[in-house]
Design an enzyme around this catalytic site. Structure first.
Site, PDB file in Angstrom:
ATOM      1  N   TYR A 135      42.032  47.362  46.119  1.00 26.25           N
ATOM      2  CA  TYR A 135      42.925  47.954  45.031  1.00 26.25           C
ATOM      3  C   TYR A 135      43.754  49.019  46.323  1.00 26.25           C
ATOM      4  CZ  TYR A 135      41.720  43.887  41.376  1.00 26.25           C
ATOM      5  OH  TYR A 135      41.712  43.357  40.656  1.00 26.25           O
ATOM      6  N   GLU A 159      36.380  42.241  36.227  1.00 31.57           N
ATOM      7  CA  GLU A 159      35.707  41.701  37.991  1.00 31.57           C
ATOM      8  C   GLU A 159      34.650  41.890  38.464  1.00 31.57           C
ATOM      9  OE1 GLU A 159      38.997  42.186  40.853  1.00 31.57           O
ATOM     10  OE2 GLU A 159      40.101  40.748  39.832  1.00 31.57           O
TER      11      GLU A 159
END
EC number: 1.14.12.17
Length: 402
Positions: free
Chosen positions: A95, A137
């Protein structure tokens, strides 16, 4: 929590993102994959070359900006993305890379309009979204690892059986190469499969629905359509042409939020187009194994007899169980095709014509197939009075599975 000022700045960019979103996302992918070539193995290069991936990301970024005041509107989308990320092995550290290149791309594409204040606002907004996805996640990874027979990341599976189902679809029966167990999963879920594609010089992942009901001891089954052309068919072509019994594939744990709710006993109508039948067969097999007597309808569309997969299996279930009825549509009927055996109706699926069969009180409707098919069936169900919350859909394509 984003401040009102940050939300206002981000929301104000929504019209610009709708207009220039694809230019932004094309620049973003070029920038990120150029600087981090190892990530090319995470992304579907077919969708990269066709532009589908860029279009999907542009729509997602614009939607996030538009709904920044109430991101809960996008929770279903976030859930779907999180499942796919886990199947691909996306990790928290990815990310930071995405954020770096997304913010730089906004500045470079928007030019003078991308003030420092706007970039700071988007940095905060992206951080909020990243935290949401990372948290979800993390939970999905933990759940996948904690199941009996579960794992995270890639696991080696041997192809123990390869069976043609039609001229286009072949089933692959996969068993863990380590001889271990396979986990339970929900009907409708998928796995990612990763293969080496010589034409690209890359490992490439694709998502394939599990096409058998949960509970097949020590095995998983996927049924893969051979996609025409390149780049669309690079992975499916590799599987069909180069992968044989005894070969080993990398496989992810089962994921996906398009799943059957079988606990409430309501009637179920399964609507599929083409290879969209694969999760439906998993659902149908699960329901018939439960044998709880509920009404089940299986509606399927295909072009012609040669591409009609799993016909004998569906026919046998419908013949054996009075609560299961099928309606198969062929766009092109051949001289040897038998109505009531090979197919039931000629032409494209027409739910209005079979409304007495498929419009059942309190039924749940599950749809899977190409986007035009899905749009047509959604409209038809709405016209026939089916409530939106009773319709559950999976689109095969970018953001979906195949």
């Amino acid at each position: 929590m984003l401040s009102p000022e940050v939300r206002a700045l981000v929301k104000a960019t929504a019209p610009v993102l709708k207009e220039h979103g694809e230019a932004l996302t094309r620049h973003f992918y070029t920038r990120m994959l150029g600087g981090n070539p190892e990530l090319r193995q995470l992304f579907n290069q077919g969708h990269q070359q066709s532009g589908q991936q860029q279009q999907a990301l542009a729509a997602a970024v614009a939607a996030y900006a538009e709904h920044i005041d109430d991101p809960s509107v996008l929770l279903q989308v976030v859930e779907r993305i999180a499942h796919k990320h886990v199947s691909l092995g996306v990790r928290a550290e990815h990310y930071a890379i995405v954020g770096k290149h997304l913010l730089a791309s906004i500045r470079e594409v928007l030019g003078e309009a991308a003030t420092d204040e706007l970039i700071d606002a988007w940095a905060a907004a992206y951080g909020q979204l990243a935290d949401l996805l990372i948290g979800r996640e993390r939970a999905l990874y933990a759940a996948a690892a904690s199941r009996d027979g579960g794992w995270t990341g890639w696991r080696a599976f041997k192809v123990v059986r390869k069976t043609p189902e039609s001229a286009e679809i072949t089933s692959f029966y996969l068993a863990p190469a380590d001889g271990g167990a396979t986990p339970d999963y929900l009907p409708g879920q998928y796995v990612s499969v990763r293969v080496y594609v010589p034409e690209l010089g890359l490992m490439q992942p694709r998502q394939y629905s599990l096409s058998e009901a949960p509970g097949m001891p020590g095995q998983l089954r996927i049924s893969v359509k051979r996609e025409a052309g390149s780049p669309a068919g690079m992975v499916s072509g590799t599987l069909h042409n180069r992968i044989n019994e005894g070969d080993v594939l990398d496989v992810s744990p089962p994921q996906g939020d398009f799943t059957l709710d079988a606990e409430d006993g309501r009637p179920v109508v399964l609507l599929s187009g083409g290879v969209g039948l694969t999760p439906m067969v998993s659902m149908l097999n699960h329901l018939t194994a439960r044998d709880d007597g509920r009404q089940i309808r299986f509606v399927h569309a295909c072009r012609e007899a040669g591409v009609h997969a799993m016909k004998e299996h569906i026919n046998a279930l419908a013949a054996k169980r009075p609560n299961v009825r099928k309606a198969v549509f062929y766009e092109r009927v051949g001289a040897d095709d038998r109505r009531g055996v090979d197919y039931d109706y000629e032409g494209r699926v027409d739910l209005h014509a079979i409304r007495d069969e498929v419009i059942l009180p309190d039924a749940d409707y599950y749809l899977c197939g190409p986007l035009p098919f899905m749009q047509a069936q959604r409209r038809a169900l709405a016209d026939l009075g089916v409530a939106e919350h009773r319709i559950h859909a999976e689109v095969f394509g970018t953001g979906g599975v195949a």
